[in-house]
Design a protein around this motif. Structure first.
Motif, PDB file in Angstrom:
ATOM      1  N   ASP A 237      -9.586  10.575-112.009  1.00 43.79           N
ATOM      2  CA  ASP A 237      -9.260  11.978-111.782  1.00 43.79           C
ATOM      3  C   ASP A 237     -10.578  12.702-111.541  1.00 43.79           C
ATOM      4  O   ASP A 237     -11.540  12.528-112.304  1.00 43.79           O
ATOM      5  CB  ASP A 237      -8.535  12.546-113.006  1.00 43.79           C
ATOM      6  CG  ASP A 237      -8.370  14.045-112.938  1.00 43.79           C
ATOM      7  OD1 ASP A 237      -7.481  14.514-112.216  1.00 43.79           O
ATOM      8  OD2 ASP A 237      -9.163  14.750-113.605  1.00 43.79           O
ATOM      9  N   LEU A 238     -10.646  13.501-110.510  1.00 50.57           N
ATOM     10  CA  LEU A 238     -11.919  14.126-110.129  1.00 50.57           C
ATOM     11  C   LEU A 238     -12.512  14.969-111.254  1.00 50.57           C
ATOM     12  O   LEU A 238     -13.727  14.906-111.519  1.00 50.57           O
ATOM     13  CB  LEU A 238     -11.725  14.983-108.877  1.00 50.57           C
ATOM     14  CG  LEU A 238     -11.608  14.228-107.556  1.00 50.57           C
ATOM     15  CD1 LEU A 238     -11.234  15.183-106.434  1.00 50.57           C
ATOM     16  CD2 LEU A 238     -12.900  13.485-107.231  1.00 50.57           C
ATOM     17  N   GLU A 239     -11.691  15.729-111.934  1.00 43.02           N
ATOM     18  CA  GLU A 239     -12.208  16.588-112.996  1.00 43.02           C
ATOM     19  C   GLU A 239     -12.637  15.775-114.214  1.00 43.02           C
ATOM     20  O   GLU A 239     -13.664  16.068-114.836  1.00 43.02           O
ATOM     21  CB  GLU A 239     -11.144  17.617-113.401  1.00 43.02           C
ATOM     22  CG  GLU A 239     -11.608  18.632-114.435  1.00 43.02           C
ATOM     23  CD  GLU A 239     -12.765  19.503-113.954  1.00 43.02           C
ATOM     24  OE1 GLU A 239     -13.424  20.121-114.829  1.00 43.02           O
ATOM     25  OE2 GLU A 239     -13.025  19.579-112.733  1.00 43.02           O
ATOM     26  N   MET A 240     -11.897  14.746-114.549  1.00 42.48           N
ATOM     27  CA  MET A 240     -12.281  13.887-115.671  1.00 42.48           C
ATOM     28  C   MET A 240     -13.597  13.169-115.379  1.00 42.48           C
ATOM     29  O   MET A 240     -14.438  13.006-116.263  1.00 42.48           O
ATOM     30  CB  MET A 240     -11.175  12.876-115.984  1.00 42.48           C
ATOM     31  CG  MET A 240      -9.968  13.470-116.677  1.00 42.48           C
ATOM     32  SD  MET A 240      -8.745  12.215-117.171  1.00 42.48           S
ATOM     33  CE  MET A 240      -9.640  11.361-118.495  1.00 42.48           C
ATOM     34  N   LEU A 241     -13.776  12.729-114.130  1.00 43.44           N
ATOM     35  CA  LEU A 241     -15.035  12.086-113.766  1.00 43.44           C
ATOM     36  C   LEU A 241     -16.183  13.086-113.854  1.00 43.44           C
ATOM     37  O   LEU A 241     -17.259  12.772-114.390  1.00 43.44           O
ATOM     38  CB  LEU A 241     -14.947  11.507-112.356  1.00 43.44           C
ATOM     39  CG  LEU A 241     -16.223  10.829-111.836  1.00 43.44           C
ATOM     40  CD1 LEU A 241     -16.551   9.581-112.639  1.00 43.44           C
ATOM     41  CD2 LEU A 241     -16.086  10.482-110.350  1.00 43.44           C
ATOM     42  N   ARG A 242     -15.954  14.293-113.361  1.00 40.83           N
ATOM     43  CA  ARG A 242     -17.007  15.316-113.353  1.00 40.83           C
ATOM     44  C   ARG A 242     -17.475  15.660-114.762  1.00 40.83           C
ATOM     45  O   ARG A 242     -18.669  15.823-115.006  1.00 40.83           O
ATOM     46  CB  ARG A 242     -16.503  16.575-112.648  1.00 40.83           C
ATOM     47  CG  ARG A 242     -17.578  17.642-112.434  1.00 40.83           C
ATOM     48  CD  ARG A 242     -17.009  18.900-111.819  1.00 40.83           C
ATOM     49  NE  ARG A 242     -16.157  19.630-112.741  1.00 40.83           N
ATOM     50  CZ  ARG A 242     -16.626  20.467-113.685  1.00 40.83           C
ATOM     51  NH1 ARG A 242     -17.929  20.672-113.820  1.00 40.83           N
ATOM     52  NH2 ARG A 242     -15.793  21.104-114.482  1.00 40.83           N
ATOM     53  N   THR A 243     -16.541  15.759-115.696  1.00 47.52           N
ATOM     54  CA  THR A 243     -16.882  16.187-117.055  1.00 47.52           C
ATOM     55  C   THR A 243     -16.996  15.027-118.035  1.00 47.52           C
ATOM     56  O   THR A 243     -17.238  15.242-119.220  1.00 47.52           O
ATOM     57  CB  THR A 243     -15.823  17.170-117.578  1.00 47.52           C
ATOM     58  OG1 THR A 243     -14.538  16.509-117.599  1.00 47.52           O
ATOM     59  CG2 THR A 243     -15.737  18.401-116.694  1.00 47.52           C
ATOM     60  N   GLY A 244     -16.822  13.808-117.553  1.00 46.44           N
ATOM     61  CA  GLY A 244     -16.771  12.646-118.430  1.00 46.44           C
ATOM     62  C   GLY A 244     -18.132  12.121-118.848  1.00 46.44           C
ATOM     63  O   GLY A 244     -19.180  12.702-118.527  1.00 46.44           O
TER      64      GLY A 244
ATOM     65  N   SER B  29      -9.469   3.912-114.309  1.00 42.26           N
ATOM     66  CA  SER B  29     -10.584   3.996-115.241  1.00 42.26           C
ATOM     67  C   SER B  29     -10.060   4.389-116.624  1.00 42.26           C
ATOM     68  O   SER B  29      -9.257   5.319-116.750  1.00 42.26           O
ATOM     69  CB  SER B  29     -11.603   5.028-114.755  1.00 42.26           C
ATOM     70  OG  SER B  29     -12.545   5.322-115.764  1.00 42.26           O
ATOM     71  N   GLU B  30     -10.536   3.700-117.653  1.00 45.38           N
ATOM     72  CA  GLU B  30     -10.110   4.028-119.012  1.00 45.38           C
ATOM     73  C   GLU B  30     -10.745   5.321-119.509  1.00 45.38           C
ATOM     74  O   GLU B  30     -10.202   5.973-120.403  1.00 45.38           O
ATOM     75  CB  GLU B  30     -10.452   2.877-119.956  1.00 45.38           C
ATOM     76  CG  GLU B  30      -9.661   1.597-119.664  1.00 45.38           C
ATOM     77  CD  GLU B  30      -9.971   0.483-120.636  1.00 45.38           C
ATOM     78  OE1 GLU B  30     -10.926   0.630-121.431  1.00 45.38           O
ATOM     79  OE2 GLU B  30      -9.245  -0.538-120.612  1.00 45.38           O
ATOM     80  N   LYS B  31     -11.862   5.717-118.904  1.00 46.05           N
ATOM     81  CA  LYS B  31     -12.574   6.909-119.362  1.00 46.05           C
ATOM     82  C   LYS B  31     -12.373   8.114-118.442  1.00 46.05           C
ATOM     83  O   LYS B  31     -12.616   9.246-118.863  1.00 46.05           O
ATOM     84  CB  LYS B  31     -14.068   6.607-119.493  1.00 46.05           C
ATOM     85  CG  LYS B  31     -14.388   5.581-120.568  1.00 46.05           C
ATOM     86  CD  LYS B  31     -15.887   5.358-120.707  1.00 46.05           C
ATOM     87  CE  LYS B  31     -16.196   4.358-121.813  1.00 46.05           C
ATOM     88  NZ  LYS B  31     -17.653   4.125-121.951  1.00 46.05           N
ATOM     89  N   ASN B  32     -11.972   7.866-117.205  1.00 45.88           N
ATOM     90  CA  ASN B  32     -11.927   8.959-116.222  1.00 45.88           C
ATOM     91  C   ASN B  32     -10.548   9.160-115.599  1.00 45.88           C
ATOM     92  O   ASN B  32     -10.438   9.793-114.543  1.00 45.88           O
ATOM     93  CB  ASN B  32     -12.950   8.694-115.113  1.00 45.88           C
ATOM     94  CG  ASN B  32     -14.360   8.593-115.649  1.00 45.88           C
ATOM     95  OD1 ASN B  32     -14.836   9.508-116.309  1.00 45.88           O
ATOM     96  ND2 ASN B  32     -15.027   7.473-115.387  1.00 45.88           N
ATOM     97  N   ASN B  33      -9.517   8.616-116.241  1.00 47.68           N
ATOM     98  CA  ASN B  33      -8.167   8.774-115.706  1.00 47.68           C
ATOM     99  C   ASN B  33      -7.147   8.516-116.803  1.00 47.68           C
ATOM    100  O   ASN B  33      -7.491   7.997-117.879  1.00 47.68           O
ATOM    101  CB  ASN B  33      -7.933   7.789-114.550  1.00 47.68           C
ATOM    102  CG  ASN B  33      -6.906   8.296-113.550  1.00 47.68           C
ATOM    103  OD1 ASN B  33      -6.322   9.369-113.728  1.00 47.68           O
ATOM    104  ND2 ASN B  33      -6.694   7.538-112.487  1.00 47.68           N
ATOM    105  N   THR B  34      -5.902   8.876-116.531  1.00 44.29           N
ATOM    106  CA  THR B  34      -4.785   8.524-117.404  1.00 44.29           C
ATOM    107  C   THR B  34      -3.633   8.059-116.529  1.00 44.29           C
ATOM    108  O   THR B  34      -3.508   8.485-115.368  1.00 44.29           O
ATOM    109  CB  THR B  34      -4.308   9.718-118.247  1.00 44.29           C
ATOM    110  OG1 THR B  34      -3.704  10.703-117.380  1.00 44.29           O
ATOM    111  CG2 THR B  34      -5.452  10.350-119.028  1.00 44.29           C
TER     112      THR B  34
END
Length: 255
Positions: A167-174, A217-222
């Protein structure tokens, strides 16, 4: 014709495609022991494999392929560039290797295999479409951007395994370092949910029986975010979009 996932994600990827008496393993990013256990979960033995195809040389796709091939005498197909970069995986035992052209279809017993090149940060990566003369199963993972050729290759699939890495926002803030965020989100990296949805919107999905979101991605998506993005395009219930998970993969799906 049917397919299943042994697991999908940054810790390892493998997909099985079956038609008639032919069973192909697409990628093998797990150890031999882990791969055998996951095949057993699907009711398969490694001796039943007709061949192994490798998309590219990254560990999570190629780590166990050659050892599995050597131990169970299974031939391997891959591009010249991928083979060049896979030398570190080659075991002492002999392995039967076939070099393919990413623009040339090939027949492997009951399955027609159609490779196609994709933009990814590997030497000569390819993704694949599989057919049995009636049904068509498309795979697209590990790709940073969508090309007209990719869109053409995935038209009219009965089943589609599609990367929804982040997810673009999760990647940006992850938690990833900036350099890794730039790589993952770059044009040679991985597709985000919305980019995958935009691709799906350009396809003829009139025959689609199964859509599977993969390489999350386990850290940047659901799973919920990936399902939401793809289901909006298909105008279906979110849970109709299936997830190939890292640990459980995906059980057999018939086309």
């Amino acid at each position: 014709m049917r397919f299943a996932s042994l697991g999908s994600g940054s810790a390892g990827n493998a997909t099985v495609v079956e038609a008639g008496e032919t069973r192909l393993l697409l990628d093998c990013g797990f150890s031999v022991k882990e791969t055998v256990q996951r095949l057993n979960r699907l009711g398969l033995q490694p001796e039943q494999l007709s061949g192994i195809l490798i998309t590219h040389e990254h560990d999570d796709h190629a780590r166990g392929a050659f050892k599995l091939a050597a131990r169970y005498q299974v031939p391997v197909w891959l591009t010249h560039g991928t083979y060049t970069m896979c030398q570190r995986y080659l075991p002492a035992q002999p392995v039967t290797v076939h070099i393919i052209d990413a623009h040339t279809p090939l027949a492997l017993q009951d399955i027609e295999v159609i490779p196609y090149p994709v933009p990814h940060d590997a030497r000569e990566p390819a993704q694949f479409v599989f057919g049995d003369g009636v049904r068509k199963f498309g795979v697209l993972t590990d790709v940073g951007s969508v090309t007209p050729h990719i869109i053409a290759m995935l038209q009219g699939c009965d089943g589609l395994l599609l990367e929804c890495n982040h997810d673009l926002e999760m990647l940006r803030t992850g938690p990833y370092a900036y350099s890794l965020k730039k790589r993952v989100g770059g044009w040679l990296g991985h597709l985000d949910n919305q980019s995958s949805a935009n691709l799906l919107a350009q396809l003829d999905n009139s025959k689609l029986k199964h859509i599977v979101a993969a390489h999350l991605s386990e850290k940047n998506n659901t799973p919920a975010l990936a399902q939401q993005a793809l289901s909006e395009v298909l105008q279906c219930a979110a849970d109709w979009v299936q997830i190939a998970s890292q640990q459980q993969g995906l059980d057999w799906r018939a086309l």
